[in-house]
Design a protein around this motif. Structure first.
Motif, short mmCIF file in Angstrom:
data_model
loop_
_atom_site.label_atom_id
_atom_site.label_comp_id
_atom_site.label_asym_id
_atom_site.label_seq_id
_atom_site.Cartn_x
_atom_site.Cartn_y
_atom_site.Cartn_z
N UNK A 6 0.83 -1.21 0.00
CA UNK A 6 0.00 0.00 0.00
C UNK A 6 0.86 1.26 0.00
N UNK A 7 1.96 1.22 0.74
CA UNK A 7 2.88 2.36 0.77
C UNK A 7 3.44 2.63 -0.62
N UNK A 8 3.85 1.57 -1.31
CA UNK A 8 4.42 1.73 -2.65
C UNK A 8 3.41 2.36 -3.61
N UNK A 9 2.15 2.00 -3.47
CA UNK A 9 1.11 2.58 -4.32
C UNK A 9 1.00 4.08 -4.09
N UNK A 10 1.00 4.50 -2.83
CA UNK A 10 0.81 5.93 -2.53
C UNK A 10 2.05 6.75 -2.91
#
Length: 199
Positions: free
Chosen positions: A110-114
């Protein structure tokens, strides 16, 4: 009365962001609940930290959505993003400082997406001629997020008034990131050295 999970998670952030090793008793007191109630909501410390991390990422994703980051004028999008991200700056601070989150594959994904969404925003701004091209979009993304996190800590410690937070981020970040049309982009020293070494 039912306990609001998000309220408990936000109370946990206020404690854990500055004292990562704080006991669950401290977190329960900050949330105004008993340790037993905290344990019913979150079976252990790892589960609590994971839930705080997920909440933080959800709020930041919502801020990107609200700011319509990646659409239209990139500078205007950054200004909108600052306004909507500042209220959750402490959650960003938690994300920036909690090493345990890096062991969770779902949180990392999720962090990589944001962060990729931020990257695209600054890349768009460079393509529009808004942001400096000698600073990589990836670096601008990291610097922006870390600055929001720093504001979260500064507000918590009383070093920055909440009403001044958005202005402070905008002025400091855009003051360094905006392209300067009147002067040619400077070349990083590493690039200059490479150019000098080329026959």
């Amino acid at each position: 009365m039912a306990t609001d999970r998000d309220t408990v998670l936000e109370a946990a952030v206020s404690v854990l962001s500055r004292r990562p090793t704080a006991h669950l008793d401290e977190i329960a007191r900050a949330a105004g609940i008993s340790r037993a109630t905290l344990h019913r909501l979150f079976p252990g410390r790892e589960a609590l930290i994971r839930e705080v991390g997920l909440l933080s990422l959800q709020r930041f994703a919502a801020a990107l959505d609200t700011a319509t980051a990646g659409e239209g004028d990139a500078e205007a999008a950054v200004r909108r993003l600052v306004e909507v991200a500042v209220p959750d700056a402490m959650l960003c601070a938690f994300l920036a400082g909690e090493n345990q989150l890096y062991d969770d594959e779902n949180v990392n994904a999720l962090w990589e997406i944001q962060i990729e969404r931020l990257h695209r925003l600054f890349l768009l701004g460079q393509q529009q001629g808004v942001f400096r091209i000698e600073l990589s979009a990836a670096w601008l993304s990291e610097a922006f997020f870390d600055l929001v996190a720093g504001v979260g800590w500064a507000i918590q410690d009383g070093r920055l008034a909440p009403r001044d937070a958005a202005f402070s981020i905008t002025e400091l970040f855009l003051g360094g990131a905006l392209r300067r049309p009147s002067s040619a982009p400077s070349t990083p020293s590493s690039a200059r050295a490479t150019e000098t070494d080329t026959p």
